[in-house]
Design an enzyme around this catalytic site. Structure first.
Site, PDB file in Angstrom:
ATOM      1  N   ASP A 149      68.900   9.828 -43.805  1.00 59.55           N
ATOM      2  CA  ASP A 149      67.550   9.049 -43.161  1.00 59.55           C
ATOM      3  C   ASP A 149      67.390   7.746 -43.585  1.00 59.55           C
ATOM      4  O   ASP A 149      67.933   7.332 -44.752  1.00 59.55           O
ATOM      5  CB  ASP A 149      66.260   9.790 -43.987  1.00 59.55           C
ATOM      6  CG  ASP A 149      65.113   9.565 -43.178  1.00 59.55           C
ATOM      7  OD1 ASP A 149      65.224   9.464 -42.153  1.00 59.55           O
ATOM      8  OD2 ASP A 149      63.955   9.827 -43.937  1.00 59.55           O
TER       9      ASP A 149
ATOM     10  N   ASP B 121      69.421   2.874 -39.171  1.00 58.22           N
ATOM     11  CA  ASP B 121      67.980   2.234 -38.892  1.00 58.22           C
ATOM     12  C   ASP B 121      68.100   0.491 -39.037  1.00 58.22           C
ATOM     13  O   ASP B 121      68.032  -0.078 -40.207  1.00 58.22           O
ATOM     14  CB  ASP B 121      66.955   2.671 -40.038  1.00 58.22           C
ATOM     15  CG  ASP B 121      65.733   1.802 -39.634  1.00 58.22           C
ATOM     16  OD1 ASP B 121      65.344   0.874 -38.858  1.00 58.22           O
ATOM     17  OD2 ASP B 121      64.695   2.379 -40.600  1.00 58.22           O
TER      18      ASP B 121
ATOM     19  N   GLY C 264      54.037   8.065 -44.671  1.00 56.65           N
ATOM     20  CA  GLY C 264      53.404   8.254 -45.885  1.00 56.65           C
ATOM     21  C   GLY C 264      52.140   9.002 -45.646  1.00 56.65           C
ATOM     22  O   GLY C 264      51.549   9.318 -44.738  1.00 56.65           O
TER      23      GLY C 264
HETATM   24  O1  G3H Z   1      60.758   7.946 -44.356  1.00 55.76           O
HETATM   25  C1  G3H Z   1      60.977   8.024 -45.512  1.00 55.76           C
HETATM   26  C2  G3H Z   1      60.880   9.155 -46.381  1.00 55.76           C
HETATM   27  O2  G3H Z   1      59.427   9.519 -46.645  1.00 55.76           O
HETATM   28  C3  G3H Z   1      61.614   8.928 -47.779  1.00 55.76           C
HETATM   29  O3  G3H Z   1      60.708   8.329 -48.936  1.00 55.76           O
HETATM   30  O4  G3H Z   1      62.597   7.255 -50.036  1.00 55.76           O
HETATM   31  O5  G3H Z   1      60.555   8.138 -51.228  1.00 55.76           O
HETATM   32  O6  G3H Z   1      62.670   9.606 -50.625  1.00 55.76           O
HETATM   33  P1  G3H Z   1      61.691   8.382 -50.388  1.00 55.76           P
HETATM   34  P1  13P Z   2      56.111  11.400 -43.309  1.00 53.34           P
HETATM   35  O1  13P Z   2      55.621  10.345 -44.322  1.00 53.34           O
HETATM   36  O2  13P Z   2      54.883  11.679 -42.203  1.00 53.34           O
HETATM   37  O3  13P Z   2      56.366  12.871 -43.686  1.00 53.34           O
HETATM   38  O4  13P Z   2      57.353  10.992 -42.643  1.00 53.34           O
HETATM   39  C1  13P Z   2      58.845  11.101 -43.082  1.00 53.34           C
HETATM   40  C2  13P Z   2      59.745  10.367 -42.419  1.00 53.34           C
HETATM   41  O5  13P Z   2      59.486   9.930 -41.368  1.00 53.34           O
HETATM   42  C3  13P Z   2      61.140  10.429 -43.045  1.00 53.34           C
HETATM   43  O6  13P Z   2      61.958   9.673 -42.091  1.00 53.34           O
HETATM   44 ZN    ZN Z   3      61.258   7.891 -41.297  1.00 47.78          ZN
END
Ligand code: G3H
Ligand code: 13P
Ligand code: ZN
Length: 384
Positions: free
Chosen positions: A112, A138, A221
Site C-alpha cells: 500500500d 503512488d 484517517g
Molecule cells: O493509507 C494508509 C494506511 O492507513 C496506513 O497507515 O502507515 O500508519 O500503517 P500506517
Molecule cells: P482509511 O483511513 O479510511 O481506513 O483508509 C485506509 C487507506 O486508504 C489505506 O490505503
Molecule cells: Zn490509502
C-alpha cells in the site's frame, strides 16, 4: 501513447491459493462468484499490521468464502520486520503463503502506498515485486514541495513499475490526484485535488496500469470531515472517470482509498469503557468527534466501478475499543494471549461485517455462517 503498454502476465504461477489482486478485483467488477455471475461487489483491502490481524482476516475470509486482499503500508512492513522493511516483507510473505496453502479461499498481498520517487521507496517497491502479488506505485504527490507531482513524472515513474511488475504477473495500482490525510506514519497531505478526466485518459493509456486510485473526495484517517457534518464524495465525477477508463479497457479497476466507515456502536462501546476508566473528557471528545464516510457514499462508489475499498481506520478503532473493554473487565490477567485473543476476535468480527457489506462472500464456497443473522457486537467478543 508513449509505446505499447506491458500486459499483466496471467500465466504466472504463485504458491497455492495465492493470486494477484487484479484477478480478485476483476471477479468483483464482473460479479463472479463460483460459476455464477450476478451483482458487482467490492473487495476490501484490509491494512494489516500484526500477525494477529492477519489471522483475524484469514478467519473472516474462510468463514465467508471471500476473496482475501491484505495490504501492507511501509510502516507496517517496518513494524513486522523489527524496523527492517525488507525483513518485514520476507516474514509476512512466508507467513501468508503458509496460511494460504491450507486455505479454502484465494489470497492476494499488496504493497500500500509504495512510491518510485525516493531511493527508499524504490527499494521497497522492488522488494515487494519479489515478495507480494500486487503493488501500489503512488507517485501522485511531491511530498517534499507539497504539491501534485507533474503528470509526466507520475506517468514515467508508474510506467517503470508496470514494466518491472506486469511481466512477472504482479498487478500495479497507480494514483492520480492528491488525497488528503495521513497515508503513512511519515507521509501526510494537508491539501487535495480531484482527478482530471483528460489526465486520467492519458495516464491510463501511457502507463498500462489496471488498478487506479482516482481522488473523488475520500480521505485517510479518523477525521474525514467536521464533527456533525456528513462527508460528501463526488460521485458524479466518479462515474465520469469510470466512463473514461472503460473506454480504454473494461478490466480497469478503481480503488477507493480512505474508505473506512464510522460505526456508532463502536464509538458508544469505547465511550462506555473510557467512562468506566474515569478517562478525561478530552479522550471521550476525541472518540466522539471521529468522522467516517457513510456507507451509502461508498456504495455509490462501488456502483461507479470502485471494486477495491481500502479499509484501515475502522478496524483500528475496533481494535482499540476491544482492548479498552478487555482491560476494563480484567486488569490482573498476566497473559498477553488473553488480550491478543480478544482483539483478534474483535477484528475478525469487524472484517466479517465489512466483507458482508461489500458483497464479498460466497465467492470460493458457501459461507459457513448465516450472514443474515450475523451481528457485530463488541460485548460478545471472547478470548476463546
Ligand atoms: O493509507 C494508509 C494506511 O492507513 C496506513 O497507515 O502507515 O500508519 O500503517 P500506517
Ligand atoms: P482509511 O483511513 O479510511 O481506513 O483508509 C485506509 C487507506 O486508504 C489505506 O490505503
Ligand atoms: Zn490509502
Amino acid at each position: 501513447m508513449k509505446n505499447k503498454s506491458i500486459k499483466l502476465n496471467s500465466d504466472r504461477k504463485f504458491p497455492d491459493n495465492m493470486v494477484n489482486a487484479h484477478s480478485l478485483l476483476l471477479k468483483g467488477k464482473n460479479g463472479e462468484k463460483g460459476n455464477k455471475t450476478g451483482q458487482i461487489y467490492a473487495i476490501p483491502a484490509f491494512n494489516v499490521t500484526t500477525f494477529q490481524s492477519i489471522n483475524a482476516a484469514f478467519n473472516a475470509f474462510e468463514l465467508l468464502g471471500s476473496s482475501g486482499l491484505l495490504a501492507f503500508s511501509n510502516s507496517a512492513l517496518k513494524h513486522f520486520g523489527n524496523n527492517d522493511q525488507s525483513l518485514g516483507l520476507e516474514l509476512v510473505s512466508a507467513y501468508i503463503e503458509r496460511r494460504a496453502k491450507d486455505s479454502s479461499v484465494k489470497i492476494a498481498t499488496h504493497l500500500d502506498h509504495g512510491d518510485y520517487i525516493t531511493d527508499a521507496g524504490r527499494k521497497v517497491l522492488q522488494a515487494a515485486v519479489q515478495n507480494l502479488t500486487s503493488v501500489m506505485a503512488d507517485n501522485s504527490t511531491d511530498h517534499v514541495n507539497k504539491c501534485a507531482m507533474p503528470l509526466e513524472d507520475n506517468i514515467d515513474l508508474t510506467r517503470e513499475v508496470v514494466n518491472m511488475a506486469h511481466p512477472v504477473g504482479i498487478s500495479v495500482e497507480g494514483e492520480l490526484g492528491v488525497l488528503a490525510g495521513e497515508e503513512d506514519e511519515d507521509t501526510k497531505s494537508e491539501f487535495s485535488t480531484y482527478t482530471n478526466p483528460e489526465e486520467l485518459n492519458q495516464f491510463l493509456l501511457d502507463t498500462g496500469v489496471l488498478m487506479l486510485a482516482p481522488t473523488i473526495g475520500t480521505m485517510h484517517g479518523p477525521n474525514k470531515g467536521k464533527p456533525g457534518q456528513k462527508v460528501k464524495l463526488n460521485i458524479t465525477l466518479a462515474h465520469e472517470l469510470l466512463e473514461v477508463a472503460n473506454k480504454i479497457n473494461n478490466d480497469i479497476i478503481f480503488v477507493a482509498h480512505g474508505a473506512s466507515t464510522l460505526y456508532p456502536d463502536i464509538i458508544n462501546y469505547a465511550t462506555e469503557q473510557l467512562n468506566a476508566f474515569k478517562s478525561s473528557e478530552n479522550d471521550v471528545k476525541t472518540w466522539n468527534e471521529f468522522v467516517g464516510t457513510d456507507w451509502e457514499q461508498i456504495e455509490g462508489l462501488i456502483e461507479a466501478g470502485f471494486c477495491k475499498i481500502n479499509t484501515d481506520t475502522e478496524n483500528r478503532q475496533t481494535f482499540l475499543a476491544a482492548l479498552l473493554g478487555a482491560l476494563e473487565k480484567n486488569k490482573t490477567k498476566i497473559d498477553i494471549r488473553y488480550y491478543d485473543k480478544i482483539t483478534t476476535n474483535a477484528l475478525t468480527q469487524s472484517y466479517i461485517q465489512k466483507l458482508i457489506m461489500s458483497g464479498n462472500y460466497g465467492v470460493w464456497h458457501e459461507p459457513k455462517i448465516d450472514i443474515k443473522k450475523f451481528k457485530f457486537d463488541l460485548n460478545k467478543v471472547s478470548p476463546t
